[in-house]
Design a protein around this motif. Structure first.
Motif, PDB file in Angstrom:
ATOM      1  N   TRP A 139      28.556  -1.804  -4.588  1.00 12.16           N
ATOM      2  CA  TRP A 139      29.284  -1.735  -5.848  1.00 12.16           C
ATOM      3  C   TRP A 139      28.467  -2.305  -6.992  1.00 12.16           C
ATOM      4  O   TRP A 139      27.784  -3.333  -6.861  1.00 12.16           O
ATOM      5  CB  TRP A 139      30.593  -2.512  -5.746  1.00 12.16           C
ATOM      6  CG  TRP A 139      31.223  -2.822  -7.088  1.00 12.16           C
ATOM      7  CD1 TRP A 139      31.204  -4.021  -7.733  1.00 12.16           C
ATOM      8  CD2 TRP A 139      31.923  -1.915  -7.937  1.00 12.16           C
ATOM      9  NE1 TRP A 139      31.857  -3.929  -8.928  1.00 12.16           N
ATOM     10  CE2 TRP A 139      32.318  -2.643  -9.083  1.00 12.16           C
ATOM     11  CE3 TRP A 139      32.262  -0.572  -7.842  1.00 12.16           C
ATOM     12  CZ2 TRP A 139      33.044  -2.061 -10.127  1.00 12.16           C
ATOM     13  CZ3 TRP A 139      32.985   0.021  -8.878  1.00 12.16           C
ATOM     14  CH2 TRP A 139      33.366  -0.720  -9.992  1.00 12.16           C
ATOM     15  N   GLU A 166      29.267  -2.413 -11.434  1.00  6.92           N
ATOM     16  CA  GLU A 166      30.140  -1.940 -12.521  1.00  6.92           C
ATOM     17  C   GLU A 166      29.435  -0.901 -13.399  1.00  6.92           C
ATOM     18  O   GLU A 166      30.020   0.111 -13.787  1.00  6.92           O
ATOM     19  CB  GLU A 166      30.598  -3.127 -13.365  1.00  6.92           C
ATOM     20  CG  GLU A 166      31.576  -2.733 -14.467  1.00  6.92           C
ATOM     21  CD  GLU A 166      32.071  -3.933 -15.253  1.00  6.92           C
ATOM     22  OE1 GLU A 166      32.844  -3.733 -16.216  1.00  6.92           O
ATOM     23  OE2 GLU A 166      31.691  -5.073 -14.905  1.00  6.92           O
ATOM     24  N   ARG A 219      29.203   2.435 -11.655  1.00  2.00           N
ATOM     25  CA  ARG A 219      30.476   3.151 -11.683  1.00  2.00           C
ATOM     26  C   ARG A 219      30.656   3.860 -13.025  1.00  2.00           C
ATOM     27  O   ARG A 219      31.163   5.002 -13.077  1.00  2.00           O
ATOM     28  CB  ARG A 219      31.623   2.176 -11.417  1.00  2.00           C
ATOM     29  CG  ARG A 219      33.020   2.731 -11.647  1.00  2.00           C
ATOM     30  CD  ARG A 219      33.379   3.900 -10.736  1.00  2.00           C
ATOM     31  NE  ARG A 219      34.666   4.466 -11.116  1.00  2.00           N
ATOM     32  CZ  ARG A 219      35.820   4.233 -10.472  1.00  2.00           C
ATOM     33  NH1 ARG A 219      35.821   3.445  -9.391  1.00  2.00           N
ATOM     34  NH2 ARG A 219      36.940   4.765 -10.877  1.00  2.00           N
ATOM     35  N   ASP A 240      32.041   9.256   2.696  1.00  2.00           N
ATOM     36  CA  ASP A 240      32.736   7.971   2.650  1.00  2.00           C
ATOM     37  C   ASP A 240      31.865   6.854   2.090  1.00  2.00           C
ATOM     38  O   ASP A 240      32.361   5.951   1.409  1.00  2.00           O
ATOM     39  CB  ASP A 240      33.226   7.593   4.047  1.00  2.00           C
ATOM     40  CG  ASP A 240      34.349   8.500   4.532  1.00  2.00           C
ATOM     41  OD1 ASP A 240      34.980   9.167   3.689  1.00  2.00           O
ATOM     42  OD2 ASP A 240      34.586   8.540   5.758  1.00  2.00           O
ATOM     43  N   ARG A 269      33.031   4.548  -1.080  1.00  2.00           N
ATOM     44  CA  ARG A 269      33.139   3.084  -0.984  1.00  2.00           C
ATOM     45  C   ARG A 269      32.276   2.401  -2.027  1.00  2.00           C
ATOM     46  O   ARG A 269      32.698   1.422  -2.643  1.00  2.00           O
ATOM     47  CB  ARG A 269      32.729   2.616   0.413  1.00  2.00           C
ATOM     48  CG  ARG A 269      33.748   2.922   1.503  1.00  2.00           C
ATOM     49  CD  ARG A 269      33.423   2.141   2.770  1.00  2.00           C
ATOM     50  NE  ARG A 269      32.104   2.496   3.302  1.00  2.00           N
ATOM     51  CZ  ARG A 269      31.897   3.477   4.184  1.00  2.00           C
ATOM     52  NH1 ARG A 269      32.928   4.198   4.631  1.00  2.00           N
ATOM     53  NH2 ARG A 269      30.691   3.734   4.640  1.00  2.00           N
ATOM     54  N   ALA A 270      31.068   2.905  -2.236  1.00  2.00           N
ATOM     55  CA  ALA A 270      30.162   2.268  -3.191  1.00  2.00           C
ATOM     56  C   ALA A 270      30.735   2.292  -4.603  1.00  2.00           C
ATOM     57  O   ALA A 270      30.599   1.321  -5.360  1.00  2.00           O
ATOM     58  CB  ALA A 270      28.801   2.954  -3.162  1.00  2.00           C
ATOM     59  N   PHE A 271      31.387   3.399  -4.985  1.00  2.00           N
ATOM     60  CA  PHE A 271      31.949   3.522  -6.330  1.00  2.00           C
ATOM     61  C   PHE A 271      33.409   3.093  -6.401  1.00  2.00           C
ATOM     62  O   PHE A 271      34.017   3.135  -7.471  1.00  2.00           O
ATOM     63  CB  PHE A 271      31.817   4.972  -6.823  1.00  2.00           C
ATOM     64  CG  PHE A 271      30.401   5.416  -7.028  1.00  2.00           C
ATOM     65  CD1 PHE A 271      29.530   4.679  -7.811  1.00  2.00           C
ATOM     66  CD2 PHE A 271      29.931   6.570  -6.425  1.00  2.00           C
ATOM     67  CE1 PHE A 271      28.223   5.090  -8.009  1.00  2.00           C
ATOM     68  CE2 PHE A 271      28.623   6.997  -6.619  1.00  2.00           C
ATOM     69  CZ  PHE A 271      27.763   6.251  -7.406  1.00  2.00           C
ATOM     70  N   ARG A 272      33.987   2.740  -5.244  1.00  2.00           N
ATOM     71  CA  ARG A 272      35.383   2.312  -5.148  1.00  2.00           C
ATOM     72  C   ARG A 272      36.344   3.386  -5.641  1.00  2.00           C
ATOM     73  O   ARG A 272      37.325   3.098  -6.346  1.00  2.00           O
ATOM     74  CB  ARG A 272      35.596   0.988  -5.894  1.00  2.00           C
ATOM     75  CG  ARG A 272      34.799  -0.157  -5.294  1.00  2.00           C
ATOM     76  CD  ARG A 272      35.069  -1.483  -5.989  1.00  2.00           C
ATOM     77  NE  ARG A 272      34.272  -2.551  -5.407  1.00  2.00           N
ATOM     78  CZ  ARG A 272      34.224  -3.811  -5.863  1.00  2.00           C
ATOM     79  NH1 ARG A 272      34.951  -4.141  -6.927  1.00  2.00           N
ATOM     80  NH2 ARG A 272      33.468  -4.714  -5.272  1.00  2.00           N
ATOM     81  N   TYR A 273      36.065   4.616  -5.271  1.00  2.00           N
ATOM     82  CA  TYR A 273      36.990   5.705  -5.537  1.00  2.00           C
ATOM     83  C   TYR A 273      37.990   5.813  -4.387  1.00  2.00           C
ATOM     84  O   TYR A 273      37.628   5.579  -3.227  1.00  2.00           O
ATOM     85  CB  TYR A 273      36.247   7.041  -5.665  1.00  2.00           C
ATOM     86  CG  TYR A 273      35.431   7.201  -6.914  1.00  2.00           C
ATOM     87  CD1 TYR A 273      35.975   6.954  -8.176  1.00  2.00           C
ATOM     88  CD2 TYR A 273      34.105   7.633  -6.843  1.00  2.00           C
ATOM     89  CE1 TYR A 273      35.212   7.118  -9.324  1.00  2.00           C
ATOM     90  CE2 TYR A 273      33.341   7.809  -7.995  1.00  2.00           C
ATOM     91  CZ  TYR A 273      33.900   7.544  -9.227  1.00  2.00           C
ATOM     92  OH  TYR A 273      33.153   7.712 -10.364  1.00  2.00           O
ATOM     93  N   PRO A 274      39.228   6.202  -4.679  1.00  2.00           N
ATOM     94  CA  PRO A 274      40.177   6.425  -3.584  1.00  2.00           C
ATOM     95  C   PRO A 274      39.737   7.617  -2.744  1.00  2.00           C
ATOM     96  O   PRO A 274      39.133   8.565  -3.244  1.00  2.00           O
ATOM     97  CB  PRO A 274      41.491   6.715  -4.313  1.00  2.00           C
ATOM     98  CG  PRO A 274      41.078   7.207  -5.664  1.00  2.00           C
ATOM     99  CD  PRO A 274      39.825   6.457  -6.006  1.00  2.00           C
ATOM    100  N   GLU A 275      40.025   7.559  -1.478  1.00  2.00           N
ATOM    101  CA  GLU A 275      39.623   8.645  -0.592  1.00  2.00           C
ATOM    102  C   GLU A 275      40.434   9.901  -0.898  1.00  2.00           C
ATOM    103  O   GLU A 275      41.670   9.842  -0.976  1.00  2.00           O
ATOM    104  CB  GLU A 275      39.838   8.238   0.866  1.00  2.00           C
ATOM    105  CG  GLU A 275      39.349   9.268   1.864  1.00  2.00           C
ATOM    106  CD  GLU A 275      39.454   8.787   3.292  1.00  2.00           C
ATOM    107  OE1 GLU A 275      39.405   9.621   4.213  1.00  2.00           O
ATOM    108  OE2 GLU A 275      39.592   7.561   3.475  1.00  2.00           O
TER     109      GLU A 275
END
Length: 307
Positions: free
Chosen positions: A179, A181, A184, A216, A220-226
């Motif tokens: 992650w 910021e 993103r 996946d 996860r790295a960008f913290r997007y919902p699946e």
């Protein structure tokens, strides 16, 4: 020309000596649309490495001027595909790429990783969605092509085969994806750019389809919902269906280069075309003597103009 006749020609070429010609035939005749999508995904993946995503955010090129950055990157890389490494156009394009990169503190590992994405992602895209897969002969040529590009960019420790490119990419992503910021923000800007190429009511659909193509590790790295199972099935199913349709079409008889893509918005706006030497940004910093590039500058006076 029969559907697989060009492949038969490619297989008669030498994957070392004729690497550029094989790559040109693959990228401009066999899979122009697929290579465009695969290389977009290749560059997008690099944002998930925090050291890369953070730097791109700091330059603001991909957040404030995302369309121009997309255009210039595609046109510079494609100048080499269209004209070759030793042409005036190809040398000028590599010089511009080097001038930009050498203005920043980019590690050899990060540079090597980006190069690996260019080799590996087209193969993986075609495995999943192409009208055919690349042969080992073609993968050999693709690896040789990018080793040549990497050497001219001064990248050290370049993998020697496709298998080595793939191992390096997988290991690097496993160790470095994470992650950030700023990364993103770059990712969000890129998704917005892709959505802007379509009518506004379709923007949410395009963004959803783009997220459905991410694995996946990227999510996860960008913290997007699946994405939902249905979104993934529909998006990937549509791409596989397209591949089957292309297989039934007659082979392309004319090359299609990046400058002809509808996503390139800057180029058609230049009434007299564009000069390769004017593409990209011009950082104040540079390499020795301000050139930012180890290549000879003799050809710089002969700038290619596309119209």
């Amino acid at each position: 020309m029969r559907r697989y006749e060009r492949l038969s020609h490619i297989l008669r070429l030498d994957p070392e000596q004729d690497a550029h010609e094989i790559y040109r035939l693959i990228a401009a005749y066999e899979f122009p649309w697929d290579f465009t999508r695969a290389l977009e995904l290749a560059l997008y993946r690099t944002y998930a490495v925090p050291s890369i995503g953070r730097l791109l955010a700091a330059t603001a090129e991909l957040t404030d001027r995302s369309q121009k950055r997309y255009d210039d990157t595609a046109l510079l890389l494609d100048a080499v595909v269209e004209h070759g490494f030793d042409s005036v156009q190809g040398r000028t394009a590599v010089r511009r790429i080097n001038q930009m990169h050498r203005a920043y503190d980019i590690s050899d590992d990060d540079m090597r990783y980006v190069l690996c994405t260019f080799v590996v992602m087209p193969k993986r895209w075609l495995d999943a969605f192409g009208w055919r897969r690349l042969t080992d002969h073609e993968l050999h040529a693709v690896s040789t092509y990018y080793r040549t590009l990497g050497r001219r960019m001064g990248i050290r420790g370049i993998p020697g085969s496709y298998a080595e490119f793939e191992r390096f990419l997988d290991r690097y992503e496993a160790e470095h994806f994470g992650w950030d910021e700023g990364a993103r923000k770059v990712s969000d800007a890129t998704l917005e750019l892709m959505a802007s190429w379509y009518p506004r009511p379709l923007a949410p659909v395009v963004r959803g389809a783009s997220l459905a193509l991410l694995d996946d590790a990227l999510l996860r790295a960008f913290r997007y919902p699946e994405p939902g199972v249905l979104a993934r099935r529909l998006t990937r199913g549509a791409l596989r269906l397209r591949g089957r349709g292309v297989r039934l079409m007659p082979p392309r008889r004319r090359p299609h280069y990046a400058r002809q893509n509808p996503e390139i918005r800057g180029y058609p706006g230049y009434p007299n075309g564009f000069r390769i030497a004017d593409l990209g940004v011009f950082p104040a910093q540079g390499g020795p003597n301000g050139s930012g590039c180890p290549l000879p500058r003799a050809a710089e006076g002969s700038r290619d103009r596309h119209t």
